[in-house]
Enzyme design. Structure first.
Site, mmCIF file in Angstrom:
data_model
loop_
_atom_site.group_PDB
_atom_site.id
_atom_site.type_symbol
_atom_site.label_atom_id
_atom_site.label_comp_id
_atom_site.label_asym_id
_atom_site.label_seq_id
_atom_site.Cartn_x
_atom_site.Cartn_y
_atom_site.Cartn_z
ATOM 1 N N ILE A 202 -45.661 -52.303 8.762
ATOM 2 C CA ILE A 202 -46.221 -53.621 8.952
ATOM 3 C C ILE A 202 -45.331 -54.832 8.760
ATOM 4 C CG2 ILE A 202 -48.351 -55.031 8.566
ATOM 5 C CD1 ILE A 202 -49.421 -52.432 8.500
ATOM 6 N N LYS A 203 -45.367 -55.731 9.597
ATOM 7 C CA LYS A 203 -44.741 -56.862 9.350
ATOM 8 C C LYS A 203 -45.534 -58.191 8.749
ATOM 9 C CE LYS A 203 -42.452 -59.647 12.737
ATOM 10 N NZ LYS A 203 -41.442 -60.027 13.595
ATOM 11 N N SER A 204 -45.254 -58.645 7.552
ATOM 12 C CA SER A 204 -45.935 -59.518 6.921
ATOM 13 C C SER A 204 -44.636 -60.942 6.642
ATOM 14 C CB SER A 204 -46.205 -59.066 5.700
ATOM 15 O OG SER A 204 -47.036 -60.069 4.708
ATOM 16 N N ASP A 251 -37.348 -58.224 8.959
ATOM 17 C CA ASP A 251 -37.301 -58.460 10.665
ATOM 18 C C ASP A 251 -37.234 -59.782 10.913
ATOM 19 O OD1 ASP A 251 -37.558 -57.936 13.253
ATOM 20 O OD2 ASP A 251 -39.719 -57.899 13.128
#
Ligand code: R5P
Length: 297
Positions: A202-204, A251
């Protein structure tokens, strides 16, 4: 033709040595199939368990963003320093050299622009094209709490299901609507939902206080987006805090390609992510690389 006359019986069976069964290094990925694990280990360094993804997919909804007006000029020199390239198939096919050894995380959602409601996305890449491009993972936004929440969840569900069929992991990108608070409540909800739906990582965004609780409650790795351009030292501090609180990498886009010295910045980020460097030391590294390149030029 095989020479059948020369067949010899095997001798070295090591009958007293049990076969090793090495557990897979990545959080929540232990029960995935070989192809999935192999692709994830291209994205995450198996020694550090972390990654520096260079994100330059912004054009898919906001056109020629500052710093990536010409991807061929601004991103190409950064490729050697990134672990992973995150981009659209358009950028990949047109300007990224196909002999790159870097794994690709392919932006697979789209269909809206900054002029409209951002959450109104659709799946914008077919799995066949993902395979043709030899991507290591697919990525799509999930807009929890936004107008098209349900649609964005359907997108990620479809990507996960198709990806599972072919051994391609899916990255869920938490897209935060303007009206949402970037806090513990929101990100623990969004990241946990994405993981339970089946996203492989997951990108948070980083926030405080409480980021470490979001990481703890999420059964798959979390990487952080960089967000808006900060000063170099502030961006390094944010990366440092996120790593220190359990993030499995970054990211990052604008805080690298909009930096005064992107090559120095990506190396400084790498030191934080893979070498546990403090942000002040990483900033010093940034300054050193920058000064060195000024002398050379
Ligand atoms: C945004 O939708 C894109 O997925 C970007 O790749 C992401 O936000 C990371 O870029 P930045 O570090 O510039 O926020």
């Amino acid at each position: 033709m095989a020479d059948k006359d020369d067949l010899k019986e095997g001798k070295n069976f090591h009958t007293h040595v049990p076969q090793t069964n090495k557990p897979f290094f990545l959080k929540g990925a232990g029960s995935l199939d070989w192809g999935m694990q192999n692709r994830l280990s291209q994205i995450f360094n198996p020694i550090t368990g972390r990654t520096v993804m260079l994100a330059f997919d912004h054009g898919y909804f906001q056109g020629p963003t500052t710093g990536i007006e010409r991807i061929d000029i601004s991103i190409a020199p950064l490729i050697p320093y990134a672990d992973v390239l995150m981009c659209t198939r358009g950028a990949l096919r047109t300007v990224i050299p196909s002999d790159t050894k870097k794994p690709i995380v392919l932006r697979c959602s789209g269909g809206q622009s900054i002029l409209k409601e951002l959450s109104n996305e659709t799946i914008a890449v077919d799995i066949e094209d993902t395979l043709r491009l030899n991507a290591s993972a697919m990525a799509a936004q999930v807009y929890i709490g936004a107008e098209y929440e349900h649609k964005s969840i359907s997108n990620i569900v479809k990507l996960i299901d198709t990806g599972l069929r072919y051994g391609i992991p899916t990255l869920a990108v938490t897209g935060v609507g303007a009206e949402m608070d970037r806090d513990l409540r929101y990100f623990s909800l969004a990241t946990r939902m994405c993981a339970e739906i089946g996203a492989h990582y997951i990108k948070s965004y980083y926030f405080e206080p409480g980021f470490e609780k979001v990481v703890a409650a999420c059964p798959v790795p979390i990487v952080i987006a960089g967000g808006k351009k900060l000063s170099e030292i502030d961006a390094l501090e944010m990366a440092y805090k996120a790593i220190d609180q359990g993030a499995a990498g970054v990211d990052m886009g604008r805080n690298i390609f909009q930096s005064d010295h992107p090559i120095a910045m990506i190396q400084a980020v790498n030191a934080v992510v893979h070498k546990n460097e403090g942000f002040k030391q990483a900033f010093q590294l940034y300054e050193e690389i920058r000064a060195r390149s000024a002398t050379i030029n």
